[in-house]
Design an enzyme around this catalytic site. Sequence first.
Site, PDB file in Angstrom:
ATOM      1  N   LEU A   1      44.465  28.514  39.851  1.00  0.00           N
ATOM      2  CA  LEU A   1      45.391  27.528  40.415  1.00  0.00           C
ATOM      3  C   LEU A   1      45.723  26.450  39.383  1.00  0.00           C
ATOM      4  CD1 LEU A   1      43.506  27.435  43.794  1.00  0.00           C
ATOM      5  CD2 LEU A   1      45.840  28.301  43.457  1.00  0.00           C
TER       6      LEU A   1
ATOM      7  N   HIS B   1      32.006  31.385  44.938  1.00  0.00           N
ATOM      8  CA  HIS B   1      32.007  32.193  43.724  1.00  0.00           C
ATOM      9  C   HIS B   1      30.731  33.036  43.721  1.00  0.00           C
ATOM     10  CE1 HIS B   1      33.063  33.294  39.650  1.00  0.00           C
ATOM     11  NE2 HIS B   1      31.795  33.117  39.326  1.00  0.00           N
TER      12      HIS B   1
ATOM     13  N   ASP C   1      35.959  27.421  38.200  1.00  0.00           N
ATOM     14  CA  ASP C   1      34.583  27.724  38.638  1.00  0.00           C
ATOM     15  C   ASP C   1      33.560  26.679  38.181  1.00  0.00           C
ATOM     16  OD1 ASP C   1      35.498  30.054  39.855  1.00  0.00           O
ATOM     17  OD2 ASP C   1      35.151  31.281  38.086  1.00  0.00           O
TER      18      ASP C   1
ATOM     19  N   GLN D   1      24.426  36.787  51.614  1.00  0.00           N
ATOM     20  CA  GLN D   1      24.129  35.355  51.490  1.00  0.00           C
ATOM     21  C   GLN D   1      25.406  34.521  51.553  1.00  0.00           C
ATOM     22  OE1 GLN D   1      21.033  34.080  51.560  1.00  0.00           O
ATOM     23  NE2 GLN D   1      20.473  36.207  51.916  1.00  0.00           N
ATOM     24  N   GLU D   2      26.494  35.047  50.976  1.00  0.00           N
ATOM     25  CA  GLU D   2      27.777  34.323  51.042  1.00  0.00           C
ATOM     26  C   GLU D   2      28.152  34.054  52.497  1.00  0.00           C
ATOM     27  OE1 GLU D   2      31.046  35.748  48.638  1.00  0.00           O
ATOM     28  OE2 GLU D   2      29.690  36.847  47.328  1.00  0.00           O
TER      29      GLU D   2
ATOM     30  N   THR E   1      37.927  22.059  41.184  1.00  0.00           N
ATOM     31  CA  THR E   1      38.571  21.141  40.250  1.00  0.00           C
ATOM     32  C   THR E   1      39.434  21.989  39.319  1.00  0.00           C
ATOM     33  OG1 THR E   1      36.765  21.316  38.665  1.00  0.00           O
ATOM     34  CG2 THR E   1      36.603  19.548  40.304  1.00  0.00           C
TER      35      THR E   1
ATOM     36  N   ASN F   1      34.402  36.851  54.058  1.00  0.00           N
ATOM     37  CA  ASN F   1      33.966  35.455  54.144  1.00  0.00           C
ATOM     38  C   ASN F   1      34.815  34.681  55.149  1.00  0.00           C
ATOM     39  OD1 ASN F   1      31.689  34.614  52.234  1.00  0.00           O
ATOM     40  ND2 ASN F   1      32.937  35.937  50.921  1.00  0.00           N
TER      41      ASN F   1
HETATM   42  C1  GAR Z   1      33.484  37.460  47.506  1.00  0.00           C
HETATM   43  O1  GAR Z   1      32.353  38.056  46.947  1.00  0.00           O
HETATM   44  C2  GAR Z   1      33.782  36.140  46.817  1.00  0.00           C
HETATM   45  O2  GAR Z   1      32.636  35.459  46.428  1.00  0.00           O
HETATM   46  C3  GAR Z   1      34.555  36.609  45.611  1.00  0.00           C
HETATM   47  O3  GAR Z   1      35.370  37.645  46.078  1.00  0.00           O
HETATM   48  C4  GAR Z   1      34.744  38.274  47.193  1.00  0.00           C
HETATM   49  C5  GAR Z   1      35.709  38.271  48.340  1.00  0.00           C
HETATM   50  O4  GAR Z   1      35.205  39.015  49.413  1.00  0.00           O
HETATM   51  N1  GAR Z   1      35.313  35.554  45.040  1.00  0.00           N
HETATM   52  C6  GAR Z   1      35.591  35.454  43.748  1.00  0.00           C
HETATM   53  O5  GAR Z   1      35.232  36.267  42.933  1.00  0.00           O
HETATM   54  C7  GAR Z   1      36.373  34.218  43.360  1.00  0.00           C
HETATM   55  N2  GAR Z   1      36.443  34.081  41.948  1.00  0.00           N
HETATM   56  P1  GAR Z   1      35.802  38.808  50.860  1.00  0.00           P
HETATM   57  O6  GAR Z   1      37.328  38.966  50.735  1.00  0.00           O
HETATM   58  O7  GAR Z   1      35.211  39.921  51.674  1.00  0.00           O
HETATM   59  O8  GAR Z   1      35.420  37.452  51.352  1.00  0.00           O
END
Ligand code: GAR
Length: 204
Positions: free
Chosen positions: A93, A109, A145, A173-174, A141, A14
């Site tokens: 956090l 998330h 989540d 999608q992320e 916040t 990401n």
């Molecule tokens: C992603 O899927 C993100 O949404 C998730 O961890 C992954 C990180 O992937 N985040 C969480 O679960 C936060 N609670 P990345 O390091 O390749 O971006």
Amino acid sequence: MKNIVILISGRGSNMQAIVEAARAEKWPARIAAIISNRADAGGLDYAAAAGIPTAIVVSKNYSSRAEFDAALQAEIDRFAPDLVVLAGFMRILTAPFVDHYAGRLMNIHPSLLPSFPGLATHQQALSFGVKVHGATVHFVTADLDHGPIVAQAAVPVLPDDSEDTLAGRVLEQEHIIYPRAVRWFVEGRLTIEDGRVHLAADAR
Ligand code: GAR
């Protein structure tokens, strides 16, 4: 020029999507630093190769959450961030940390919040048999989540999905919604009112 600091714990895909979008779309923003809480986070190599300053604040070296968060905050603030982006940053956090960055701390998330906060979201989606799953970008916040939602993307859950195939579909999608949401912030188009996020129309 807005300063963005991105926090990672692992792969950093990401983070990479955001860095690439910022450069390709010439955002009025600088990725000021990538900070990891793990020395072995794969994303650090990408950041260094991309010429972005990196820092590591190792959580294991601190005896309490409060001490770690204080050290992390000091490191982040060296880069005078307008926005702090959590990109797969796998730490809970503390409230003082979250308050310090109120309105300028974003997270992604891997579920359609408020469904499936916490860990193992894809496993939870499969166990519940939901037909639609997805990802959420939200302001952070102190309530884990649960912050004001900036963007969401939904994907179908297919009958033969495994955790991996579903995670892959969500991750695609992320990589679309997170850069888009950060760009909206950089453009000054996001406001939070009564726990809801409003997106101002594109001025161009
Ligand atoms: C992603 O899927 C993100 O949404 C998730 O961890 C992954 C990180 O992937 N985040 C969480 O679960 C936060 N609670 P990345 O390091 O390749 O971006």
